[in-house]
Design a protein around this motif. Structure first.
Motif, PDB file in Angstrom:
ATOM      1  N   TRP A  86       0.803  -1.218   0.000  1.00 36.57           N
ATOM      2  CA  TRP A  86       0.000   0.000   0.000  1.00 36.57           C
ATOM      3  C   TRP A  86       0.841   1.275   0.000  1.00 36.57           C
ATOM      4  O   TRP A  86       0.456   2.270  -0.592  1.00 36.57           O
ATOM      5  CB  TRP A  86      -0.935   0.015   1.225  1.00 36.57           C
ATOM      6  N   GLY A  87       1.961   1.260   0.733  1.00 38.40           N
ATOM      7  CA  GLY A  87       2.735   2.492   0.915  1.00 38.40           C
ATOM      8  C   GLY A  87       2.042   3.474   1.848  1.00 38.40           C
ATOM      9  O   GLY A  87       2.478   4.603   2.036  1.00 38.40           O
ATOM     10  N   PHE A  88       0.939   3.030   2.441  1.00 42.10           N
ATOM     11  CA  PHE A  88       0.113   3.848   3.343  1.00 42.10           C
ATOM     12  C   PHE A  88      -0.420   2.965   4.446  1.00 42.10           C
ATOM     13  O   PHE A  88      -0.709   1.789   4.214  1.00 42.10           O
ATOM     14  CB  PHE A  88      -1.120   4.397   2.590  1.00 42.10           C
ATOM     15  N   PHE A  89      -0.596   3.509   5.644  1.00 35.45           N
ATOM     16  CA  PHE A  89      -1.328   2.796   6.685  1.00 35.45           C
ATOM     17  C   PHE A  89      -1.837   3.815   7.693  1.00 35.45           C
ATOM     18  O   PHE A  89      -1.378   4.960   7.725  1.00 35.45           O
ATOM     19  CB  PHE A  89      -0.452   1.725   7.370  1.00 35.45           C
ATOM     20  N   GLN A  90      -2.823   3.402   8.483  1.00 36.43           N
ATOM     21  CA  GLN A  90      -3.276   4.248   9.590  1.00 36.43           C
ATOM     22  C   GLN A  90      -2.669   3.673  10.866  1.00 36.43           C
ATOM     23  O   GLN A  90      -2.575   2.450  11.018  1.00 36.43           O
ATOM     24  CB  GLN A  90      -4.799   4.253   9.665  1.00 36.43           C
ATOM     25  N   VAL A  91      -2.236   4.551  11.759  1.00 37.76           N
ATOM     26  CA  VAL A  91      -1.603   4.074  12.984  1.00 37.76           C
ATOM     27  C   VAL A  91      -2.446   4.470  14.197  1.00 37.76           C
ATOM     28  O   VAL A  91      -2.915   5.606  14.299  1.00 37.76           O
ATOM     29  CB  VAL A  91      -0.125   4.558  13.087  1.00 37.76           C
ATOM     30  N   VAL A  92      -2.688   3.479  15.081  1.00 38.60           N
ATOM     31  CA  VAL A  92      -3.461   3.714  16.307  1.00 38.60           C
ATOM     32  C   VAL A  92      -2.566   3.436  17.518  1.00 38.60           C
ATOM     33  O   VAL A  92      -1.476   2.886  17.381  1.00 38.60           O
ATOM     34  CB  VAL A  92      -4.728   2.821  16.355  1.00 38.60           C
ATOM     35  N   ASN A  93      -3.034   3.836  18.688  1.00 39.43           N
ATOM     36  CA  ASN A  93      -2.239   3.707  19.929  1.00 39.43           C
ATOM     37  C   ASN A  93      -0.834   4.286  19.734  1.00 39.43           C
ATOM     38  O   ASN A  93       0.159   3.684  20.089  1.00 39.43           O
ATOM     39  CB  ASN A  93      -2.168   2.237  20.384  1.00 39.43           C
ATOM     40  N   HIS A  94      -0.826   5.501  19.153  1.00 37.73           N
ATOM     41  CA  HIS A  94       0.447   6.151  18.778  1.00 37.73           C
ATOM     42  C   HIS A  94       1.021   7.037  19.875  1.00 37.73           C
ATOM     43  O   HIS A  94       2.144   7.529  19.750  1.00 37.73           O
ATOM     44  CB  HIS A  94       0.254   6.975  17.500  1.00 37.73           C
ATOM     45  N   GLY A  95       0.239   7.268  20.928  1.00 37.81           N
ATOM     46  CA  GLY A  95       0.782   8.019  22.063  1.00 37.81           C
ATOM     47  C   GLY A  95       0.643   9.531  21.979  1.00 37.81           C
ATOM     48  O   GLY A  95       1.024  10.242  22.917  1.00 37.81           O
ATOM     49  N   TYR A 288       9.753  -0.927  -0.684  1.00 33.52           N
ATOM     50  CA  TYR A 288       8.613  -0.174  -0.171  1.00 33.52           C
ATOM     51  C   TYR A 288       8.354   0.986  -1.120  1.00 33.52           C
ATOM     52  O   TYR A 288       9.283   1.619  -1.600  1.00 33.52           O
ATOM     53  CB  TYR A 288       8.897   0.317   1.250  1.00 33.52           C
ATOM     54  N   LYS A 289       7.081   1.271  -1.382  1.00 30.15           N
ATOM     55  CA  LYS A 289       6.728   2.215  -2.440  1.00 30.15           C
ATOM     56  C   LYS A 289       6.106   3.502  -1.897  1.00 30.15           C
ATOM     57  O   LYS A 289       5.198   3.457  -1.074  1.00 30.15           O
ATOM     58  CB  LYS A 289       5.717   1.569  -3.396  1.00 30.15           C
ATOM     59  N   SER A 290       6.607   4.638  -2.391  1.00 31.05           N
ATOM     60  CA  SER A 290       5.903   5.903  -2.129  1.00 31.05           C
ATOM     61  C   SER A 290       4.832   6.022  -3.202  1.00 31.05           C
ATOM     62  O   SER A 290       5.140   6.065  -4.395  1.00 31.05           O
ATOM     63  CB  SER A 290       6.875   7.081  -2.184  1.00 31.05           C
ATOM     64  N   VAL A 291       3.581   6.003  -2.787  1.00 32.24           N
ATOM     65  CA  VAL A 291       2.494   5.946  -3.768  1.00 32.24           C
ATOM     66  C   VAL A 291       1.884   7.325  -3.985  1.00 32.24           C
ATOM     67  O   VAL A 291       2.027   8.229  -3.156  1.00 32.24           O
ATOM     68  CB  VAL A 291       1.390   4.936  -3.353  1.00 32.24           C
TER      69      VAL A 291
END
Length: 364
Positions: A86-95, A288-291
């Motif tokens: 994907w080159g993208f993700f959502q991050v949770v519990n990031h502080g 890893y791809k920058s999309v």
């Protein structure tokens, strides 16, 4: 450069790229909500389509940073897959404390409510991209984005040009610093996991930056009476190592390209959106791809987004480390480029897909 290979605190803040002055979009809409000047209208093939791809948003990976910090292997594998596919993700519990994020959102909303005269006290100069206005406008006949932006260098602190930092609303400078510090902590924690999935020591990726530089861009997308004819931001990949974006919880606008489809990144409350930038693509030798990403406009609602860009010092030469040129690829796909040159050459062209990563590719 200091004797230990670090960059000195008294080096001058860099300047980046000139941009041609263009109208303020928020002001255009305030004067006449129904006008969409021709300079903003996209060619038919570049316009947002009616096809509903929103169901694909649920496939965008969600990564739990607290699990990564515990060294959870399953989460590391998810991260590797997210960056490859994907080159993208959502991050949770990031502080990042909700209170810090909310203060940032409240202050930015107040800033964009100020009069144009007041906001223009922090106007971008003609030779750089710090301040309030529009960047990446390189020709008079370029189709323009339906947005205005405040762009600041926030780290290291001696790169800050405080004359471009708003004084209003009260306390906004401290709020920007607090928010940016929290985001930089997330970035350095993510870098540890990125180092591991790249087969390196935990601190290696941060070390490759020599001096981690952080820029901050707050985008304001006014409502548009013809949202199907304009784009809030043109399709582009980011020239950073990674970008960390905070979205509004209730207005969708960000879209990413996956399998030739534009997929909306629907906001998850309190999540941050992370994307692989060109530098990470080069360091990973294309693993890893920058999309490509873009932003679309909304008919009835304004939208604000908050993008933090993390990237190396200008003098760093970026190329894939030898161990990333593995037995499968058997060749180095990217040549060595000085980051400052790469960044500026991309800024002197209008944002256009992934055109600038070609500059670093080895012709095969």
């Amino acid at each position: 450069m200091g004797s230990n290979g670090t960059f000195l605190d008294n080096e001058e803040a860099p300047t980046y790229a000139p941009s041609i002055p263009v109208p303020n979009v928020q002001e255009l809409v305030r004067k006449d909500p129904f006008q969409v000047p021709q300079r903003y209208v996209r060619k038919v093939e570049d316009r947002p389509k009616d096809t509903d791809t929103s169901y694909l948003s649920s496939f965008i990976p969600v990564i739990d940073l607290s699990l990564l910090l515990m060294g959870n292997n399953e989460e590391l594998n998810k991260l590797d897959l997210a960056c490859r596919e994907w080159g993208f993700f959502q991050v949770v519990n990031h502080g990042v404390a909700k209170q810090v994020s909310q203060k940032m959102k409240d202050a930015a909303a107040e800033f964009f409510k100020l009069s144009l005269e007041e906001k223009n006290k922090y106007a971008m100069p003609s030779d750089d991209i710090q301040g309030y206005g529009h960047a990446y406008v390189v020709s008079e006949d370029q189709i323009l984005d339906w947005s205005d932006a405040l762009i600041l260098l926030v780290h290291p602190s001696h790169y800050r040009k405080l004359k471009f930092w708003p004084n209003s609303p009260k306390g906004i400078q401290e709020i920007i610093k607090e928010y940016s510090n929290a985001i930089r902590k997330v970035a350095t924690e993510l870098f540890q996991s990125f180092s591991l999935i790249m087969g390196m020591d935990k601190e290696a990726l941060l070390g490759l930056h020599k001096q981690l530089v952080q820029a901050y861009r707050v985008n304001y997308y006014p409502p548009c009476s013809k949202p199907d004819q304009v784009l809030g931001v043109s399709p582009h990949s980011d020239t950073s190592t990674i970008t960390i974006l905070m979205q509004e919880d209730d207005v969708c606008g960000l879209q990413i390209k996956n399998n030739n489809e534009w997929v909306p990144v629907n906001p998850i409350p309190d999540a941050l959106v992370v994307n692989v930038g060109d530098v990470f693509e080069i360091w990973s030798n294309g693993k890893y791809k920058s999309v490509e990403q873009r932003a679309v406009a909304n008919y009835s609602k304004a939208r604000i987004s908050y993008a933090s860009f993390l990237f190396p010092h200008d003098e760093v030469e970026i190329e894939p480390p030898s161990h990333m040129v593995d037995s499968k690829t058997k060749q180095q796909l990217y040549k060595k480029v000085r980051y400052g040159e790469y960044l500026r050459s991309s800024m002197n062209e209008k944002m256009e897909g992934k055109a600038h990563t070609q500059m670093a590719k080895i012709e095969g």
